[in-house]
Design a protein around this motif. Structure first.
Motif, PDB file in Angstrom:
ATOM      1  N   VAL A 158       0.301  23.982 -67.946  1.00 22.20           N
ATOM      2  CA  VAL A 158      -1.241  23.777 -67.682  1.00 22.20           C
ATOM      3  C   VAL A 158      -1.579  22.396 -68.443  1.00 22.20           C
ATOM      4  N   HIS A 159      -2.815  22.050 -67.661  1.00 19.24           N
ATOM      5  CA  HIS A 159      -3.344  20.926 -68.312  1.00 19.24           C
ATOM      6  C   HIS A 159      -4.310  21.185 -69.393  1.00 19.24           C
ATOM      7  N   ARG A 160      -4.266  20.255 -70.377  1.00 16.50           N
ATOM      8  CA  ARG A 160      -5.234  20.695 -71.559  1.00 16.50           C
ATOM      9  C   ARG A 160      -5.816  19.207 -72.014  1.00 16.50           C
ATOM     10  N   ARG A 161      -7.090  19.441 -72.198  1.00 17.58           N
ATOM     11  CA  ARG A 161      -7.858  18.436 -72.803  1.00 17.58           C
ATOM     12  C   ARG A 161      -9.015  18.803 -73.564  1.00 17.58           C
ATOM     13  N   GLU A 162      -9.353  17.759 -74.589  1.00 16.02           N
ATOM     14  CA  GLU A 162     -10.336  18.241 -75.611  1.00 16.02           C
ATOM     15  C   GLU A 162     -11.657  18.045 -74.897  1.00 16.02           C
ATOM     16  N   ALA A 163     -12.770  18.666 -75.412  1.00 11.59           N
ATOM     17  CA  ALA A 163     -14.035  18.521 -74.769  1.00 11.59           C
ATOM     18  C   ALA A 163     -14.688  17.074 -74.924  1.00 11.59           C
ATOM     19  N   GLY A 164     -15.553  16.725 -73.956  1.00  8.08           N
ATOM     20  CA  GLY A 164     -15.989  15.419 -74.088  1.00  8.08           C
ATOM     21  C   GLY A 164     -15.833  14.300 -73.146  1.00  8.08           C
ATOM     22  N   ILE A 165     -16.720  13.265 -73.138  1.00 10.39           N
ATOM     23  CA  ILE A 165     -16.332  12.356 -71.940  1.00 10.39           C
ATOM     24  C   ILE A 165     -15.396  11.513 -72.246  1.00 10.39           C
ATOM     25  N   SER A 166     -15.087  11.132 -73.571  1.00 13.40           N
ATOM     26  CA  SER A 166     -14.078  10.317 -74.128  1.00 13.40           C
ATOM     27  C   SER A 166     -12.773  10.860 -73.516  1.00 13.40           C
ATOM     28  N   ALA A 167     -12.417  12.228 -74.071  1.00 11.23           N
ATOM     29  CA  ALA A 167     -11.431  12.808 -73.539  1.00 11.23           C
ATOM     30  C   ALA A 167     -11.190  12.998 -72.221  1.00 11.23           C
ATOM     31  N   ALA A 168     -12.141  13.112 -71.487  1.00 13.06           N
ATOM     32  CA  ALA A 168     -12.057  13.261 -69.980  1.00 13.06           C
ATOM     33  C   ALA A 168     -11.423  12.068 -69.289  1.00 13.06           C
ATOM     34  N   LEU A 169     -12.102  10.819 -69.700  1.00  5.41           N
ATOM     35  CA  LEU A 169     -11.693   9.537 -69.533  1.00  5.41           C
ATOM     36  C   LEU A 169     -10.052   9.418 -69.899  1.00  5.41           C
TER      37      LEU A 169
END
Lengths: 361, 264
Positions: A25-36
């Protein structure tokens, strides 16, 4: 780990050997910078939803498949129903490899999930019954006979010609069961079939499942968070936690193992004699004392003595002796499993117990 | 029980569903208006003189026939399959002893009677206003027309199932269908009769699958094709139908191995 022999699958309805399912599974933190950031470097985690389990279930057996949310119950059921391909290990159901989805295999099983439906939403259930008759090759005379039986047992005659969307949850679930059993499967996978139903409807569904099992000798594998379902239907339970089996046996043996004490509940006629002053010495301990109610936990061997003392000394209106509630027994089992995991791997927290690897890409 | 009886049962239930969703269908019918817009546009262009062999009446006949073909070969399985994969409801189909693609195809086919019923008045209007002289007078054209419609529908289902099955690997698979549609609008004859394209682009147009999903059946009823051209076009059409069916089945089979059935 017990590995069952290949010949076991011949006599068993289900045989699972070291069965595992891992998800990436793909994981990422919250927020724009994490999305980028995730656009360039994606972080993946492998989740061991089911982590090498082995068990066998006999034809006609009723087995409860228990565990907390996310334990791996539904994933295991989906592998047994042929919806998921195992990552490793094998499972044989009714003599077939489920992932191959052979039509003979699909005719031998059914899966009823309380939160999902197979009935056509805008059509009456009888249309779904008729469709299932055709696609499961049920001869018309036999279909009529089976439908009559299901309609009688489930009392759905008055509702099966109304559009599904206009049925109550209980009526819908009864029609779901009828639709799932038109082809008379030898194996029933029931994933929380009573979820959201009122007590009376739960009891009706339980009675029906027990009756179907008795009439047709079908194996039943049930998951439910309602312990009343499990206690009423399943002489044997398989408990799964963090993707591994932590108990496989009878409910009585489990209760005996973890909560061997009996629970004596006394109801008094009046509070005049101040029950707070009463106790049963070191034979048992009082775990609840409220108004006219006293609950004592005591080993099996001293129950008679405590009862004799209580009858002698207290104005008793009613009394019951029972095992510890199933919820409490399972709670104790999960606590023990968590402690064992912690002991094996002190760095592991409960939340990350299922993660095995993180990779960046 | 015969396979025919099973298929009939699935078509029957699909028909019952399409009747239940008749309002939705009517809205879709009324919004399939792009060829009508193009018809008015091209008729305005042809007012001062024909464009190729197309005068105002020919453009009207061409685009009204296009509407008929579009209505009879429309499908929605790409959206349905993608949605069922994402929500896990595909599981319901996987548990039945019928391949999900067969079930989808039956559901699409079951909508045809209702579509034919709504197309009938349109055909009557076309014939009353334009007469019959604009359409082929050869019986053989009318005999093979249903086969061309079936081929067009098969290509569309194959493409939609291929793209829908990609959702087993890729969440945004449906965006591919948007790209496909953009090409379809240009190269299928939906917005411009293909013979009006420059000569140098004609080989490409004939080679791509889009012509066989729309223009080819229209060309048949308008009598634009001789026997040899018909045969070649049919080979292309059913070749593409087979190609996309095999592609869809292959992708679906491979995708199921990694299907997570979340929520299902």
């Amino acid at each position: 780990m017990t590995i069952l022999s290949d010949t076991a699958s011949v006599s068993h309805a289900i045989v699972a050997n070291d069965l595992a399912k891992h998800y990436r599974v793909h994981r990422r933190e919250a927020g724009i910078s994490a999305a980028l950031r995730s656009l360039f470097a994606r972080r993946f985690e492998t989740i061991r939803a089911v982590d090498g389990i082995s068990f066998a279930i006999d034809p006609g057996e009723r087995v409860g498949f228990l565990g907390p949310n996310g334990a791996g119950k539904t994933t295991t059921i989906k592998m047994m129903a042929g919806l998921l391909h195992p990552t490793t290990g094998t499972v044989t159901v009714a003599g077939h490899r489920p992932a191959a989805r052979h039509h003979d295999f699909l005719r031998a099983i059914t899966l009823v999930a309380g939160q999902k439906q197979q009935l056509f939403w805008d059509l009456p259930p009888v249309d779904t019954f008729e469709l299932n008759r055709a696609i499961y090759d049920v001869p018309r005379a036999e279909y009529r006979q089976r439908l009559d039986e299901l309609v009688g047992l489930l009392e759905i005659e008055s509702v099966m010609q109304k559009p599904t969307r206009q049925l109550s949850l209980g009526e819908r679930m009864k029609c779901e069961l009828a639709a799932a059993l038109i082809h008379r499967p030898a194996l029933l996978f029931l994933d929380e079939p009573t979820i959201g139903l009122d007590i009376a409807m739960q009891a009706t569904i339980r009675r029906f499942i027990a009756d179907y099992n008795a009439r047709h000798g079908a194996s039943v594998l049930l998951t439910s968070h309602y312990m009343a379902d499990v206690a009423a239907l399943c002489p044997r339970v398989i408990v799964i936690d963090h993707g591994t089996i932590i108990y496989d046996g009878t409910l009585e043996a489990l209760a005996q193992q973890l909560r061997p004490e009996k629970r004596i509940e006394l109801r008094l006629t009046a509070t005049a004699n101040a029950p707070s002053a009463w106790d049963c010495g070191d034979r048992g301990r009082i775990v609840e004392r409220e108004g006219t109610r006293i609950v004592i936990q005591a080993p099996q061997g001293v129950v008679k003595e405590i009862l004799a003392q209580a009858i002698d000394e207290l104005p008793i209106n009613d009394l019951t002796v029972a095992d510890a509630p199933l919820e409490e027994v399972l709670g104790a089992l999960f606590d023990k499993a968590a402690a064992d995991r912690q002991a094996r791997d002190p760095d592991q927290t409960a939340d990350t117990g299922k993660s095995v690897a993180i990779e960046k890409r | 029980m015969s396979r025919k009886e099973k298929l009939f049962a699935m078509v029957r239930i699909g028909f019952a569903e399409s009747l239940a969703y008749r309002g939705e269908f009517l809205i879709w019918f009324l919004t399939t208006n792009m060829p009508l817009v193009m018809m008015l546009l091209w008729m305005a262009v042809a007012k001062d003189g024909p464009v190729g062999r197309f005068g105002t009446r020919e453009f009207a006949a061409y685009f009204l026939t296009t509407v008929v073909v579009r209505l009879l070969t429309g499908a929605w399985v790409a959206w349905q399959l993608t949605m069922e994969i994402r929500t896990g409801t595909l599981a319901r189909r996987l548990l039945r002893p019928v391949h999900p693609f067969v079930a989808y195809a039956c559901e699409q086919a079951s909508a045809l009677p209702l579509r034919a019923l709504t197309v009938a008045p349109l055909v009557v209007i076309i014939l009353l206003t334009l007469g019959t002289d604009l359409f082929s007078s050869e019986l053989s054209h009318w005999v093979v027309f249903p086969l061309a419609l079936a081929g067009a529908l098969c290509i569309r289902l194959g493409v939609m199932m291929t793209i829908g099955s990609l959702a087993l690997f890729w969440d945004s698979a449906l965006s591919l269908y948007d790209a496909w549609l953009a090409l379809f609008f240009v190269f299928s004859g939906y917005t411009i009769p293909l013979e009006l394209f420059p000569a140098w682009i004609q080989p490409l147009v004939n080679w791509l699958p889009f012509r066989y999903m729309m223009s080819f059946p229209v060309e048949i009823v308008m009598g634009h094709l001789d026997g040899r051209q018909l045969l070649v076009a049919f080979v292309y059409q059913w070749g593409y139908a087979l190609l996309f069916s095999v592609l869809a089945l292959t992708i679906f089979r491979r995708g199921l191995k990694r299907y997570a059935a979340f929520g299902g």
